[in-house]
Write an enzyme that holds these catalytic residues in place. Structure first.
Site, PDB file in Angstrom:
ATOM      1  CD  GLU A  23     -11.911   1.630   0.486  1.00 55.63           C
ATOM      2  OE1 GLU A  23     -12.405   0.586   0.980  1.00 55.63           O
ATOM      3  OE2 GLU A  23     -10.692   1.864   0.449  1.00 55.63           O
ATOM      4  CD  GLU A  37      -2.918  -0.728   2.504  1.00 48.86           C
ATOM      5  OE1 GLU A  37      -2.745   0.289   3.214  1.00 48.86           O
ATOM      6  OE2 GLU A  37      -3.776  -1.591   2.761  1.00 48.86           O
ATOM      7  CE  LYS A  49     -10.505   2.740   5.012  1.00 50.53           C
ATOM      8  NZ  LYS A  49      -9.161   2.610   4.421  1.00 50.53           N
ATOM      9  CD  GLU A  69      -7.690   6.936   7.610  1.00 52.43           C
ATOM     10  OE1 GLU A  69      -7.744   5.729   7.338  1.00 52.43           O
ATOM     11  OE2 GLU A  69      -6.628   7.589   7.556  1.00 52.43           O
TER      12      GLU A  69
END
Length: 493
Positions: free
Chosen positions: A320, A266, A323, A329
Site C-alpha cells: 500500500e 492481522e 501509507k 509500512e
C-alpha cells in the site's frame, strides 16, 4: 495494521504484535485487503485473484460498496469494518446504527457473505481517544442486526493491538493494562454474551526489529531455535507467536474469561524496508507467513491451549504505497498491483515452498503446469477465465481456428493457459495452484503445450523457430516455410 502501537512494551522482550492462524479442526486462514494505495487493481479483479488462490476469508476495513459488490456470489466470507472516525455517530444514536446497516449491509447480503463486523480498529492506538465510544457503538450495531434477524449470522467485535496488554512476558503473567479496564470489561462481557471472538492484531516483526538483542530472528520466524521456558508454568515455547498468543489467553483467564475465543485479525511480515529494517525482506516474509500457516495447520493450538481452534488473517493482500511511516509500512503485500506474487506462499500448509524465480525451463529437464484431473469443470472454467484475463496470458492460440484450439476441450485449453502463466511467473508452486485446479508435471506435454512456455532469452529463437516451422503460414497443418525462413521471421520479431 498500526505500527504506532509497537512502543508500548519497551521493557518486555516478547511484547510484539503477533498473528494467529488455523486451518485445521475448524480454524481458518484469511487475508487482509487494505486499500491505502493508488495503484491497486479494481475490486472485481481482486475478487477473481482471491478465488484463484482459493482464499475463503477476507478482511476489509470499511464497507466499500464496490468491494461488497465485487464479492457477491463468490462464496468468500467478508469481515467488514466501521472506522474509528464513525464511532461517535454510531455510539450516540441507535438510528445511526440502523441507517448504517440498511445502507452498507442489507442491499448486498446474503449474495455477499458477511460474517463479522469490526467496530473500531486498535482503538487504544488511535491518536483520538475513542475508547469510551466502542462498546456503545458495538451494542447499537448488534441491536440493529437483531432488528433484522442477523445477529446470529453476523458477529460484532472490535480489533486490538497487543498494546492492550500491560505485561506479556512470561506468557503466564499476561495481563491487560488497567487503564483500559473501563471499556475492556464491558466489551468482554458483550463478546461472551453474543458469542463473538476477541480480536487481536499480532506482529512479531516489530518485537524483533525494536528488540533484536532480546528476540532472535529465528524465534520470530518460527524457525528452529533454542526453547524459551515459562518459569511459572514450565511450558516450552519454540516461537514468539505461541508465547504472545498465550499471553492473551492468560490475561483473559485472569479476568475469568476462560472460554472466550481469540481470533488474530492481522499477522504478517514486511517484504521490504529501509536500511535500518534489515529483516524486512521477501525471504523473511515468505518464511514467516508460510511457517505461520503450517504451524497452525499441523500443530493446532498453543502450549497453554493445545488443540484450541484459531483463525488468522494474513496482512496484507497488496503493498500500500500511500501509507505513512517507514518503508516497511508500505510493503506488507503478498501480491504486486499487477497481481503477480511477491513470493511463493503455500496456503495449504502441507507442501514445500519453491522460491525459484525466473527459472529457465526446457522440455528435457523442466516442469509444466496442467489442469488437475480432480478439479471440477466450474473451477477449471473460473481459473481459465482468470488466466486469460487478469492473469495476462495470451490465449489467442486456443481460440477457434487457431493453432492450439484442438483438442477442443476445457481441460486442454486450461492446461495451455495454466502453463503459460506458470512459465511466465517463475515456474513456482504458487504459479501453478489456480485454487487447486492446476498441478505440476514432469511429463513432456504436447507440442502446442510446449509453445506456451516462456523460455529464457537464450531459448527464445528456438521457441519461435519451432512454432513457425510447425504451424506454417497457412494454418496449423499448412506447408512449413522451412527452418531458414522461420529463423528469419523470428529475428524480425
Amino acid at each position: 495494521m498500526m505500527a504506532n502501537g509497537i512502543g508500548l512494551f519497551p521493557l518486555i522482550p516478547l511484547f510484539a504484535i503477533s498473528f494467529f492462524v488455523e486451518l485445521c479442526s475448524g480454524g481458518k486462514v484469511g487475508v487482509c485487503y487494505g486499500r491505502n494505495a493508488d495503484d491497486l487493481p479494481t475490486p472485481d479483479k481482486v475478487a477473481q485473484l482471491i478465488q484463484l488462490h482459493s482464499i475463503k476469508y477476507v478482511r476489509i476495513y470499511d464497507a466499500n460498496i464496490q468491494v461488497l459488490k465485487a464479492f457477491a456470489n463468490t462464496g468468500v466470507e467478508l469481515m467488514i469494518g466501521i472506522p474509528n472516525s464513525d464511532l461517535l455517530a454510531i455510539s450516540q444514536y441507535q438510528s445511526n446504527a440502523d441507517t448504517w446497516l440498511k445502507t452498507n449491509i442489507l442491499p448486498y447480503y446474503p449474495a455477499t457473505i458477511i460474517t463479522y463486523i469490526t467496530v473500531g480498529a486498535e482503538i487504544t492506538e488511535s491518536p483520538v481517544n475513542v475508547s469510551s465510544l466502542v462498546v456503545p457503538a458495538m451494542t447499537n450495531v448488534n441491536t440493529a442486526l437483531k432488528k433484522v434477524g442477523l445477529h446470529k449470522r453476523i458477529k460484532v467485535s472490535s480489533t486490538h493491538s497487543l498494546g492492550v496488554l500491560f505485561r506479556s512476558f512470561p506468557p503466564s503473567a499476561g495481563a491487560f493494562d488497567s487503564k483500559f479496564a473501563f471499556f475492556l470489561k464491558p466489551m468482554l462481557e458483550f463478546l461472551v454474551e453474543n458469542q463473538s471472538p476477541f480480536m487481536i492484531d499480532l506482529y512479531p516483526y516489530y518485537a524483533y526489529r525494536d528488540s533484536s538483542e532480546n528476540v532472535s530472528l529465528d524465534y520470530a520466524l518460527f524457525n528452529p531455535t533454542s526453547d524459551v521456558i515459562d518459569p511459572n508454568t514450565g511450558l516450552v515455547y519454540t516461537n514468539m507467536f505461541d508465547a504472545q498468543m498465550d499471553a492473551i489467553y492468560f490475561a483473559l483467564m485472569a479476568l475469568n474469561f476462560r472460554t472466550l475465543k481469540v481470533m488474530v485479525t492481522e499477522s504478517g511480515w514486511p517484504n521490504k524496508g529501509s536500511a535500518k529494517e534489515a529483516a524486512a525482506t521477501s525471504d523473511n516474509a515468505q518464511s514467516y507467513d508460510t511457517n505461520l500457516i503450517r504451524h497452525v495447520i499441523n500443530d493446532t493450538g498453543t502450549p497453554a491451549k493445545p488443540g484450541e481452534e484459531i483463525d488468522v488473517y494474513i496482512f496484507s493482500l497488496f503493498n500500500e504505497n500511500k501509507k505513512p511511516g517507514l518503508e516497511s509500512e508500505r510493503n506488507w503485500g503478498l501480491f504486486y498491483p499487477d497481481q503477480t506474487s511477491i513470493f511463493s506462499l503455500d496456503w495449504t500448509g502441507k507442501g514445500s515452498v519453491d522460491v525459484v524465480t525466473g527459472a529457465n525451463i526446457t522440455g528435457s529437464n523442466g516442469t509444466w503446469c496442467v489442469a488437475s484431473s480432480n478439479a471440477s469443470e466450474q473451477d477449471l472454467k473460473n481459473a481459465l477465465d482468470w488466466a486469460c484475463g487478469p492473469g495476462n496470458v495470451d490465449c489467442s492460440a486456443i481460440q477457434p481456428s487457431q493453432p492450439c484450439f484442438q483438442p477442443d476441450s476445457l481441460t486442454s485449453h486450461a492446461s495451455y493457459a495454466f502453463n503459460s502463466y506458470y512459465q511466465q511467473n517463475g515456474a513456482t508452486d504458487i504459479a501453478c495452484s489456480f485454487g487447486g485446479a492446476g498441478i505440476k508435471t514432469t511429463k513432456d506435454p504436447s507440442e502446442c503445450f510446449r509453445f506456451s512456455m516462456l523460455f529464457s532469452p537464450s531459448y527464445q529463437l528456438e521457441r519461435c523457430v519451432r512454432l513457425v516451422y510447425w504451424t506454417g503460414p497457412v494454418g496449423p497443418h499448412g506447408i512449413s516455410p522451412g527452418v531458414n525462413e522461420a529463423e528469419r521471421l523470428c529475428l524480425l520479431l
